[in-house]
Design a protein around this motif. Structure first.
Motif, PDB file in Angstrom:
ATOM      1  N   TYR A  74      -7.398 -36.848  -7.756  1.00 52.54           N
ATOM      2  CA  TYR A  74      -6.566 -36.434  -6.618  1.00 52.54           C
ATOM      3  C   TYR A  74      -5.256 -35.813  -7.114  1.00 52.54           C
ATOM      4  O   TYR A  74      -4.830 -34.756  -6.653  1.00 52.54           O
ATOM      5  N   LYS A  75      -4.663 -36.482  -8.108  1.00 52.27           N
ATOM      6  CA  LYS A  75      -3.402 -35.983  -8.684  1.00 52.27           C
ATOM      7  C   LYS A  75      -3.599 -34.606  -9.309  1.00 52.27           C
ATOM      8  O   LYS A  75      -2.798 -33.701  -9.123  1.00 52.27           O
ATOM      9  N   ASN A  76      -4.709 -34.447 -10.057  1.00 56.01           N
ATOM     10  CA  ASN A  76      -4.996 -33.163 -10.703  1.00 56.01           C
ATOM     11  C   ASN A  76      -5.188 -32.065  -9.686  1.00 56.01           C
ATOM     12  O   ASN A  76      -4.700 -30.949  -9.846  1.00 56.01           O
ATOM     13  N   ARG A  77      -5.924 -32.380  -8.625  1.00 57.49           N
ATOM     14  CA  ARG A  77      -6.255 -31.331  -7.647  1.00 57.49           C
ATOM     15  C   ARG A  77      -5.081 -30.991  -6.741  1.00 57.49           C
ATOM     16  O   ARG A  77      -4.990 -29.878  -6.230  1.00 57.49           O
ATOM     17  N   THR A  78      -4.204 -31.967  -6.478  1.00 56.02           N
ATOM     18  CA  THR A  78      -3.168 -31.737  -5.458  1.00 56.02           C
ATOM     19  C   THR A  78      -1.770 -31.618  -6.048  1.00 56.02           C
ATOM     20  O   THR A  78      -0.838 -31.231  -5.337  1.00 56.02           O
ATOM     21  N   ALA A  79      -1.618 -31.999  -7.302  1.00 58.56           N
ATOM     22  CA  ALA A  79      -0.302 -32.043  -7.958  1.00 58.56           C
ATOM     23  C   ALA A  79       0.636 -33.026  -7.241  1.00 58.56           C
ATOM     24  O   ALA A  79       1.855 -32.957  -7.392  1.00 58.56           O
ATOM     25  N   ARG A  80       0.067 -33.938  -6.448  1.00 62.47           N
ATOM     26  CA  ARG A  80       0.902 -34.968  -5.814  1.00 62.47           C
ATOM     27  C   ARG A  80       0.989 -36.183  -6.732  1.00 62.47           C
ATOM     28  O   ARG A  80       0.102 -36.422  -7.554  1.00 62.47           O
ATOM     29  N   SER A  81       2.080 -36.954  -6.554  1.00 62.75           N
ATOM     30  CA  SER A  81       2.228 -38.202  -7.305  1.00 62.75           C
ATOM     31  C   SER A  81       2.558 -39.304  -6.288  1.00 62.75           C
ATOM     32  O   SER A  81       2.730 -39.028  -5.091  1.00 62.75           O
ATOM     33  N   PHE A  82       2.691 -40.552  -6.752  1.00 61.45           N
ATOM     34  CA  PHE A  82       3.019 -41.645  -5.829  1.00 61.45           C
ATOM     35  C   PHE A  82       4.345 -41.384  -5.102  1.00 61.45           C
ATOM     36  O   PHE A  82       4.570 -41.892  -4.013  1.00 61.45           O
ATOM     37  N   GLU A  83       5.211 -40.576  -5.707  1.00 59.21           N
ATOM     38  CA  GLU A  83       6.509 -40.288  -5.060  1.00 59.21           C
ATOM     39  C   GLU A  83       6.348 -39.507  -3.766  1.00 59.21           C
ATOM     40  O   GLU A  83       7.258 -39.478  -2.938  1.00 59.21           O
ATOM     41  N   ASP A  84       5.193 -38.867  -3.610  1.00 55.12           N
ATOM     42  CA  ASP A  84       4.954 -38.107  -2.379  1.00 55.12           C
ATOM     43  C   ASP A  84       4.480 -39.002  -1.229  1.00 55.12           C
ATOM     44  O   ASP A  84       4.218 -38.522  -0.130  1.00 55.12           O
TER      45      ASP A  84
END
Ligand code: HMG
Length: 392
Positions: free
Chosen positions: A215-225
């Protein structure tokens, strides 16, 4: 914008205190209340089944406008009442939804309601003037004195999906994962689930970890989001076991916020137990309805849906302005606080109470005195299941 416009849950009116069950089984109560993280477990009378619980969850949400505009009813369940006829088709009739709707059940263990939610969201994106009713309804049974006994439960959730949601916008990005494994399953010939408990815990944890990295790789989101993460909760310690190792690298502030919100998301499950398909959405209601929650409009919530067998999905939603006004917090408080605590004997009797159909396909019974559901299961006549509705 498409998402959850209304949301509700129903659980039967009877429960067992897990401290009492632990004492009776000769187990240290701390194992159940701290080690597993459960306090009470809903126990359904024979007059509450997957259909009646589903109807009881959905009924309070429906206005005349909903009844005329719901074109899709989708029920996620792994404890359906018929190998052929869907729970959704019963619901369509019990709730009096207009005739030109489609009704279908989806099955993949506890993941079924999420598959239903995704189907409903896509449906409403294509038909923004229409609505969809999504339900997750199940009775979790492992057997008396089994290792999974303390993780049983019963209940249903219902959500109305629309293009003007009052609670949560479901975002388009999501990532799913499938691996065919035997961590938990129930063959057609068995009334109780078979489980490899330790393996099921490991599978849940590794699915979350692998999916989160993808998910992180595909969306560039992290827990901070994310302001919070809701989990499928077979028992309230499970999600934390999966989340904790991944939070190690997080800044303390963010880690504390996610853990604080995790705790708030577990309150309802702690007092109800595992309701399988509805569990993740019970976590969402628990979080949003908590007086301690500081969540605000436009904040993002992450979701981890897991169904043994196994399929999982991480997806997200954003809180809609005014979302608090659309919640049924008071009704849920009353539902949980007015329940009846069962003795061990009554729990055992209720667990063992089952249909005894005669050679003509009949077994009718009266609604249990403890059962306060508006809709209830009346039994079987000529092999057909019958349901009743009480006056409110
Ligand atoms: P168990 O063998 O009874 O318990 O099985 P345990 O010995 O593993 O102990 C559980 C925890 O209690 C441990 O903590 C102990 O240390 C602690 P942990 O190591 O996990 O942090 N403990 C104590 N704590 C305080 N005081 C004490 C004490 N004693 C022990 N005195 C298990 C537990 C959950 C495996 C079992 O109940 C089971 O098999 N449940 C059903 C399966 C299940 O829920 N699996 C979860 C993942 S799979 C899933 O979520 C899908 C599912 O919902 C189905 C679907 O998708 O349809 C199940």
């Amino acid at each position: 914008m498409v998402g959850i416009d209304k949301i509700n849950f129903y659980t039967p009116n009877t429960y067992i205190k897990l401290e009492e069950l632990a004492n009776y089984r000769g187990v240290d109560p701390d194992k159940f209340t701290i080690g597993i993280g459960q306090s009470k477990m809903s126990v359904p009378p024979i007059s509450q089944d997957t259909v009646s619980m589903a109807a009881n969850a959905a009924y309070p949400l429906l206005t005349k406008n909903d009844l005329n505009n719901i074109d899709l009813i989708v029920v996620g369940t792994e404890t359906g009442v018929d190998e052929s006829k869907s729970v959704a088709s019963f619901i369509h009739q019990l709730l009096d939804i207009h005739p030109f709707a489609k009704s279908v059940d989806l099955k993949q263990a506890c993941y079924g309601a999420t598959a239903g939610l995704m189907m409903a969201v896509d449906f409403v994106r294509l038909h923004p003037d229409k609505k969809a009713l999504v339900i997750g309804s199940d009775i979790s049974r492992y057997g008396l004195n089994s290792s999974g006994e303390v993780t049983q439960g019963a209940g249903a959730i219902a959500m109305i999906i629309s293009s003007s949601p009052s609670i949560l916008e479901i975002e388009e990005v999501s990532v799913s994962m499938t691996k065919s494994i035997f961590d938990f399953w129930r063959p057609n010939y068995s009334k109780t689930a078979i489980v490899d408990g330790k393996f099921s815990n490991e599978a849940y944890i590794s699915f979350f970890s692998e999916l989160w990295h993808e998910y992180k790789n595909r969306t560039a989101r992290s827990f901070e989001d994310f302001s919070a993460f809701c989990f499928h909760l077979p028992y309230t310690k499970m999600g934390k076991k999966a989340l904790m190792p991944l939070l190690d690298a997080e800044a303390p502030n963010n880690k504390d916020l996610l853990l604080e919100h995790y705790q708030l998301s577990t309150t309802y499950s702690r007092d109800i137990g595992n309701i399988y398909t509805g569990s993740l959405y019970l976590s969402l209601m628990s979080l949003l309805e908590s007086t301690l929650s500081s969540l605000k409009e436009n904040q993002r919530i992450g979701f981890f849906s897991y169904g043994s067998g196994a399929v999982a999905e991480i997806f997200s939603g954003k809180l809609v302005p005014g979302f608090k006004d659309a919640l049924l917090t008071k009704q849920h408080d009353t539902l949980l606080n007015d329940r009846i605590s069962l003795s061990i004997d009554s729990y055992t009797d209720m667990f063992n109470d089952e249909l005894a159909i005669d050679s003509e396909g009949n077994h009718l019974f009266k609604q249990d005195k403890t059962d306060n559901g508006v809709f209830f299961f009346k039994g079987v006549e000529n092999h057909q299941r019958l349901y009743g509705k009480n006056k409110e």
